[in-house]
Design an enzyme around this catalytic site. Structure first.
Site, short mmCIF file in Angstrom:
data_model
loop_
_atom_site.label_atom_id
_atom_site.label_comp_id
_atom_site.label_asym_id
_atom_site.label_seq_id
_atom_site.Cartn_x
_atom_site.Cartn_y
_atom_site.Cartn_z
N LYS A 267 0.62 -0.87 0.59
CA LYS A 267 0.42 -0.37 -0.28
C LYS A 267 0.78 1.13 -0.06
CE LYS A 267 -3.40 -2.26 2.82
NZ LYS A 267 -4.72 -2.06 2.26
N ARG A 341 -9.83 -11.96 1.81
CA ARG A 341 -10.95 -13.07 1.31
C ARG A 341 -10.22 -14.42 1.18
NH1 ARG A 341 -11.07 -9.85 -4.21
NH2 ARG A 341 -10.94 -7.77 -2.52
#
Length: 495
Positions: A267, A341
């Site tokens: 990020k 996920r």
């Protein structure tokens, strides 16, 4: 913070030895203005002069007023008494009183309070007065210790609402505490210790699995995310057994990424500190279990928390790697920043062993959900209409709102891979939905719902901090399932 409720007349409350008093004033105030209490005439004059009006949150501060024992009194308008107006009024009153440092606060309604009103008052006041202190060198904990609600008439439903509010506030503040902690003060091992501490008592069990046990289970997706961190992963299994063993449990699965750098798909540095909040799903499960321990409803609940950091060292999983999930499906990891996920899919497979009544996963999963719904409603994804209706009802009743999003099969097309059964990301479009479609592949054997709380779990900017959502929604849902819903959770929330 402790809550009490008393049947009292206004004239009696004005003689109480309180540090501060909030008087809720309704728009239908003819009888109150006609009364002979010490503030009625003053309030009538203030309204005539335009200094007090019936709009939500309008307030009048009185200090050492004759005939009132407490030095600090705030009269605040609740307008028509809707739950939204009551919440606005309580926030406004606390804004006036927060510098007083009151330890014992009275909140009086000179009208018949609904149980929903009690619930909203308690939740709003707790949120407004909350203070994080765990990592401060000179902590300034909340001064307010006791809140005494009062009204001329009190029924059993209002007393039940106070008990519910007490448990809810306790659970929400556990969720806030663990979400707000910096990542070095909330490692996977620390989360596991917190779960053990919460899951005490006859109705509780807590099991914590480490890397070896997780590897033995074949949780290849979860293990792949954890590879880059020196902090060992923990798979936390909490159980609340409040009903017969034959009753199928509700399983709550909370994403527990205690810090998310994005892994190799790192990020940007700006606001990366907020990635300590990537375990807000896990924190909400801890909060729900904290509340269950106080309310002791007649149902069974399982909490699953896959906890790990997502870090980018030399052993970290790489874009293009293919891993095998616990359920046997292979996954091409196109983006290591779509790690939530991956840990959830193995936990969803693990949930099958409980033969659940329903499974709800809670995750700060996608920035796309923030774009879609902002910070007002959590995203709700499910193909089960009954489960969707129940969760939406629970959200509306508690004020912890969600919004159902589509799950059309066409959205899964972007997850196709030439090198594995499924890719972990699709394109930029409909990112919150494609993430939910990925999870749905692993939740086909039971009723399932996914709550994307990326926009609702914390606030940024000057008010940076966890919100404790969606503890209220989940607790409400569970109490409805137990058929023990308090009146504050009922259809009375319709204004």
């Amino acid at each position: 913070m402790n809550f009490e409720i008393q049947k009292r007349a206004l004239s009696s409350v004005l003689r109480d030895d309180l540090d501060a008093l909030v008087l809720l004033w309704p728009a239908q105030d003819a009888d109150l203005i006609a009364s002979k209490d010490p503030i009625a005439a003053l309030l009538k004059q203030a309204m005539q002069q335009g200094d007090f009006e019936h709009k939500p949150g309008a307030s009048l501060y009185l200090y050492a007023h004759p005939g009132v024992k407490t030095r600090h009194l705030v009269v605040v308008s609740v307008a028509d008494g809707s739950t939204a107006d009551v919440g606005t009024a309580m926030k406004a009153a606390w804004t006036v009183l927060k510098s007083v440092k009151a330890k014992r606060l009275g909140v009086h309604a000179p009208f018949n309070m609904s149980a929903q009103t009690v619930h909203v008052l308690a939740s709003t006041l707790a949120d407004a007065s909350y203070s994080y202190t765990s990592t401060l060198s000179q902590p300034k904990p909340r001064a307010l210790k006791t809140v005494v609600f009062s009204a001329p008439v009190i029924h059993a439903e209002q007393r039940a609402a106070v008990a519910h509010a007490q448990a809810l506030v306790s659970g929400v503040e556990v969720a806030k505490e663990w979400a707000n902690r910096p990542a070095n003060h909330a490692t996977p091992s620390m989360l596991a210790d917190a779960a053990k501490s919460i899951a005490k008592g006859a109705c509780f069990k807590c099991e914590v699995l480490g890397p070896k046990e997780v590897a033995k289970l074949g949780m290849g997706a979860f293990l792949a995310v954890a590879r880059g961190s020196v902090e060992p992963l923990r798979f936390i299994v909490m159980r609340y057994n409040g009903a017969a063993a034959s009753q199928a449990p509700v399983v709550l699965v909370g994403k527990g990424i205690t810090f998310d750098t994005g892994g190799i798909s790192m990020k940007p540095a700006a606001e990366m500190d907020e990635m300590k909040f990537d375990m807000c799903g896990a924190a909400s499960v801890l909060g729900v279990f904290q509340a269950l321990g106080q309310l002791k409803p007649a149902l069974n609940v399982v909490g699953l928390i896959p906890a790990t950091e997502n870090m980018p060292d030399g052993s970290a999983v790489k874009p293009g790697d293919v891993v095998t999930s616990m359920g046997g499906q292979t996954i091409e990891i196109l983006n290591t920043d779509a790690e939530g996920r991956l840990v959830l899919c193995d936990a969803l497979t693990y949930a099958e062993r409980f033969k659940p009544h329903a499974v709800i996963d809670i995750a700060t999963l996608t920035g796309a959900c923030v774009i879609a719904l902002g910070g007002v409603r959590s995203g709700l994804f499910t193909s089960d209409n009954a489960l969707a209706e129940m969760l939406q009802l629970a959200g509306e009743a508690s004020g912890d709102l969600c919004w159902r999003m589509p799950l059309d099969e066409d959205y899964a097309q972007g997850l196709k891979s030439r090198f594995a059964d499924v890719a972990n990301v699709a394109g930029r479009q409909a990112g919150a939905i494609t993430a939910a479609k990925f999870l749905q592949r692993f939740a086909s054997r039971y009723p399932w719902a996914h709550l994307d709380i990326a926009g609702t779990a914390w606030r940024s900017g000057a008010a940076k901090g966890a919100t404790g959502r969606p503890v209220a929604l989940l607790l409400n849902y569970l109490l409805i399932q137990a058929e023990q819903k308090t009146p504050s959770l009922s259809s009375s929330h319709r204004k």
